[in-house]
Design a protein around this motif. Structure first.
Motif, mmCIF file in Angstrom:
data_model
loop_
_atom_site.group_PDB
_atom_site.id
_atom_site.type_symbol
_atom_site.label_atom_id
_atom_site.label_comp_id
_atom_site.label_asym_id
_atom_site.label_seq_id
_atom_site.Cartn_x
_atom_site.Cartn_y
_atom_site.Cartn_z
ATOM 1 N N ARG A 163 0.820 -1.229 0.000
ATOM 2 C CA ARG A 163 0.000 0.000 0.000
ATOM 3 C C ARG A 163 0.849 1.272 0.000
ATOM 4 O O ARG A 163 0.336 2.359 -0.312
ATOM 5 C CB ARG A 163 -0.893 0.022 1.248
ATOM 6 C CG ARG A 163 -2.019 -0.982 1.245
ATOM 7 C CD ARG A 163 -2.971 -0.738 2.408
ATOM 8 N NE ARG A 163 -3.917 -1.831 2.538
ATOM 9 C CZ ARG A 163 -3.796 -2.824 3.411
ATOM 10 N NH1 ARG A 163 -2.756 -2.855 4.244
ATOM 11 N NH2 ARG A 163 -4.694 -3.786 3.470
ATOM 12 N N THR A 164 2.110 1.148 0.343
ATOM 13 C CA THR A 164 2.962 2.322 0.538
ATOM 14 C C THR A 164 4.002 2.409 -0.575
ATOM 15 O O THR A 164 4.922 1.582 -0.626
ATOM 16 C CB THR A 164 3.669 2.239 1.905
ATOM 17 O OG1 THR A 164 2.690 1.983 2.911
ATOM 18 C CG2 THR A 164 4.415 3.523 2.210
ATOM 19 N N PRO A 165 3.902 3.361 -1.490
ATOM 20 C CA PRO A 165 4.896 3.468 -2.557
ATOM 21 C C PRO A 165 6.318 3.553 -1.997
ATOM 22 O O PRO A 165 6.568 4.267 -1.022
ATOM 23 C CB PRO A 165 4.501 4.761 -3.278
ATOM 24 C CG PRO A 165 3.033 4.897 -3.010
ATOM 25 C CD PRO A 165 2.843 4.381 -1.613
ATOM 26 N N SER A 166 7.222 2.808 -2.615
ATOM 27 C CA SER A 166 8.602 2.761 -2.111
ATOM 28 C C SER A 166 9.574 2.628 -3.271
ATOM 29 O O SER A 166 10.404 1.724 -3.298
ATOM 30 C CB SER A 166 8.769 1.597 -1.128
ATOM 31 O OG SER A 166 8.388 0.370 -1.732
ATOM 32 N N PHE A 167 9.438 3.532 -4.243
ATOM 33 C CA PHE A 167 10.395 3.536 -5.342
ATOM 34 C C PHE A 167 11.798 3.793 -4.784
ATOM 35 O O PHE A 167 11.969 4.418 -3.734
ATOM 36 C CB PHE A 167 10.041 4.614 -6.364
ATOM 37 C CG PHE A 167 8.627 4.535 -6.876
ATOM 38 C CD1 PHE A 167 8.051 3.311 -7.186
ATOM 39 C CD2 PHE A 167 7.864 5.679 -7.034
ATOM 40 C CE1 PHE A 167 6.745 3.229 -7.658
ATOM 41 C CE2 PHE A 167 6.554 5.611 -7.507
ATOM 42 C CZ PHE A 167 5.996 4.380 -7.808
ATOM 43 N N GLY A 195 8.498 5.760 3.675
ATOM 44 C CA GLY A 195 7.238 5.246 4.208
ATOM 45 C C GLY A 195 7.317 3.788 4.608
ATOM 46 O O GLY A 195 6.826 3.394 5.682
ATOM 47 N N THR A 196 7.926 2.957 3.763
ATOM 48 C CA THR A 196 8.041 1.542 4.107
ATOM 49 C C THR A 196 9.056 1.324 5.226
ATOM 50 O O THR A 196 8.899 0.404 6.030
ATOM 51 C CB THR A 196 8.405 0.697 2.870
ATOM 52 O OG1 THR A 196 9.498 1.316 2.172
ATOM 53 C CG2 THR A 196 7.217 0.547 1.941
ATOM 54 N N ALA A 197 10.077 2.178 5.308
ATOM 55 C CA ALA A 197 11.008 2.088 6.435
ATOM 56 C C ALA A 197 10.274 2.362 7.747
ATOM 57 O O ALA A 197 10.491 1.673 8.759
ATOM 58 C CB ALA A 197 12.165 3.067 6.252
ATOM 59 N N ASN A 219 17.210 4.914 4.817
ATOM 60 C CA ASN A 219 15.983 4.117 4.702
ATOM 61 C C ASN A 219 16.248 2.624 4.889
ATOM 62 O O ASN A 219 15.469 1.780 4.446
ATOM 63 C CB ASN A 219 15.309 4.374 3.353
ATOM 64 C CG ASN A 219 14.688 5.753 3.286
ATOM 65 O OD1 ASN A 219 14.193 6.274 4.274
ATOM 66 N ND2 ASN A 219 14.716 6.361 2.107
ATOM 67 N N ASN A 220 17.342 2.324 5.569
ATOM 68 C CA ASN A 220 17.695 0.943 5.877
ATOM 69 C C ASN A 220 17.316 0.636 7.323
ATOM 70 O O ASN A 220 17.636 1.404 8.231
ATOM 71 C CB ASN A 220 19.197 0.723 5.691
ATOM 72 C CG ASN A 220 19.659 1.116 4.293
ATOM 73 O OD1 ASN A 220 19.255 0.506 3.321
ATOM 74 N ND2 ASN A 220 20.484 2.148 4.208
ATOM 75 N N VAL A 221 16.632 -0.481 7.537
ATOM 76 C CA VAL A 221 16.173 -0.880 8.866
ATOM 77 C C VAL A 221 16.847 -2.196 9.233
ATOM 78 O O VAL A 221 16.882 -3.129 8.418
ATOM 79 C CB VAL A 221 14.640 -1.040 8.889
ATOM 80 C CG1 VAL A 221 14.167 -1.518 10.262
ATOM 81 C CG2 VAL A 221 13.968 0.282 8.516
ATOM 82 N N TRP A 222 17.377 -2.270 10.462
ATOM 83 C CA TRP A 222 18.079 -3.494 10.857
ATOM 84 C C TRP A 222 17.883 -3.788 12.334
ATOM 85 O O TRP A 222 17.537 -2.915 13.131
ATOM 86 C CB TRP A 222 19.562 -3.392 10.511
ATOM 87 C CG TRP A 222 20.302 -2.237 11.116
ATOM 88 C CD1 TRP A 222 20.311 -0.947 10.674
ATOM 89 C CD2 TRP A 222 21.131 -2.263 12.281
ATOM 90 N NE1 TRP A 222 21.098 -0.169 11.483
ATOM 91 C CE2 TRP A 222 21.625 -0.940 12.476
ATOM 92 C CE3 TRP A 222 21.523 -3.256 13.155
ATOM 93 C CZ2 TRP A 222 22.469 -0.613 13.517
ATOM 94 C CZ3 TRP A 222 22.376 -2.934 14.209
ATOM 95 C CH2 TRP A 222 22.835 -1.618 14.369
ATOM 96 N N ALA A 223 18.074 -5.063 12.674
ATOM 97 C CA ALA A 223 17.912 -5.519 14.059
ATOM 98 C C ALA A 223 18.821 -6.719 14.286
ATOM 99 O O ALA A 223 19.219 -7.410 13.330
ATOM 100 C CB ALA A 223 16.457 -5.892 14.336
#
Length: 374
Positions: free
Chosen positions: A23-27, A33-35, A54-58
């Motif tokens: 649902r969230t554009p992430s070009f 938004g997706t992050a 825009n990088n997510v990590w755990a």
């Protein structure tokens, strides 16, 4: 033993996450938004997520810097929708066991399946390897603010004990749609801008040197040349001329320059530099590589991940397409749910069963690997 009930619960959660991502554009370069969604998802699961650009990590709950580390990586950026879409690319529609939407197959399905596998092991104590999950940006354009930036980011290096930036004892699973088959090797990419130089003249008097004809001679070489060395897993180096243009729009002037672009899929039988040397010695054109970053890669066939997958009955192959695997400076295996043939296509989709199978496949591979290295 893998808990099938836990897998089913994780699959339900993963599908819901994938719907939110669709649902969230992430070009590429526009993944903020997706992050945000990914950070919120981890928070909901009481997992401390970090974000860089825009990088997510755990990291797993009982992360121990003295242990080897397994990186689970996939991307949350997408290409722009194909103009032939008949469905809304940002509407996650479920029909006949399929989930439609832009990025559902490439690489939303692999990404949410890897996230589910990460959660499966998150609270486990005494794992032989650490597990790091990285949902990264700009993969579709091989951008410099994706996995490459994250692997050089100070907080990431400090938290994971790799401040010397050597990544010793690290391995990776890169999530891409491979129908859960093992891509143990991947072709590199070398894009060349070539310019044939001529001399201006009047077309009626046959003056000058026609740059188009010089370019045609070079293009014929690219069409016919075969590099003698062949890779065991990746086969032959492949070259294709993909665009051509001149500086001239007038019909009666011999063009001074003719520029064309060459897409080269490089195997591990040659370095980029060797390919470039052969080309520059063979054609009468100026040759400029756009980048030398995307190298051919291969994981050793005796690596614990490959051994574990073989024990599970999986075969392996060399992938003709490139991914973030090319930018990871340690052994990486590419695999994931979905089918590469659906990537970038109109009305992209992934089967719902593929997501559950992906989660089960990833968790089984990780568990089998950990048993073999204990």
């Amino acid at each position: 033993m893998i808990d099938p009930n836990k897998i089913k619960l994780l699959a339900t959660d993963a599908i819901s996450l994938l719907q939110s991502l669709i649902r969230t554009p992430s070009f590429s370069k526009e993944e903020s938004g997706t992050a945000d969604i990914l950070v919120s998802f981890f928070k909901k699961h009481n997992i401390d997520a970090h974000r860089y650009l825009n990088n997510v990590w755990a990291v797993n709950k009982y992360f121990d810097k003295s242990r080897p580390t397994l990186l689970l990586n996939s991307h949350h950026d997408t290409v722009k929708p194909n103009p032939q879409y008949t469905k809304d690319p940002f509407q996650p529609v479920m029909e006949e066991g399929k989930l439609y939407g832009l990025g559902s197959n490439d690489a939303g399905g692999p990404l949410v399946s890897l996230i589910a596998a990460f959660i499966y092991f998150y609270n486990a104590k005494d794992l032989p390897w650490n597990i790091v999950l990285a949902a990264t940006a700009e993969e579709e354009i091989s951008g410099k603010n994706g996995i490459e930036a994250l692997l050089n980011e100070e907080e990431f290096l400090s938290t994971t004990g790799t401040l010397n930036n050597t990544f010793q004892n690290w391995s990776a699973i890169v999530g891409e749609p491979t129908q859960m088959e093992l891509a143990v090797a991947e072709k590199g990419l070398l894009v060349l801008d070539c310019i044939a130089h001529g001399k201006a003249g009047h077309a009626a008097r046959e003056e000058g040197v026609n740059a188009i004809y010089k370019a045609m001679d070079a293009i014929q070489w690219f069409r016919n040349h075969r590099f003698p060395k062949e890779s065991e897993t990746l086969g032959m180096v492949k070259m294709n001329v993909t665009s051509i243009i001149t500086d001239n729009k007038a019909h009666n002037v011999v063009p001074v320059t003719c520029q064309f672009t060459v897409d080269i899929r490089v195997t591990d039988a040659y370095t980029h530099e060797e390919i470039l040397d052969i080309i520059t010695a063979s054609i009468d054109c100026e040759v400029k590589p756009r980048s030398m970053r995307l190298r051919a890669t291969a994981i050793p066939l005796h690596h614990p991940l490959v051994n574990a997958a073989s024990e599970m009955g999986k075969g392996y192959y060399g992938s003709p397409t490139s991914s973030d695997k090319a930018l990871i400076p340690f052994a990486a295996l590419k695999m994931g749910p979905g089918d590469s043939a659906r990537s970038h296509s109109a009305d992209e989709y992934i089967y719902l069963r593929e997501i559950e199978e992906g989660i089960e496949g990833y968790t089984r591979l990780i568990e089998t690997t950990f048993k073999k290295v204990q």
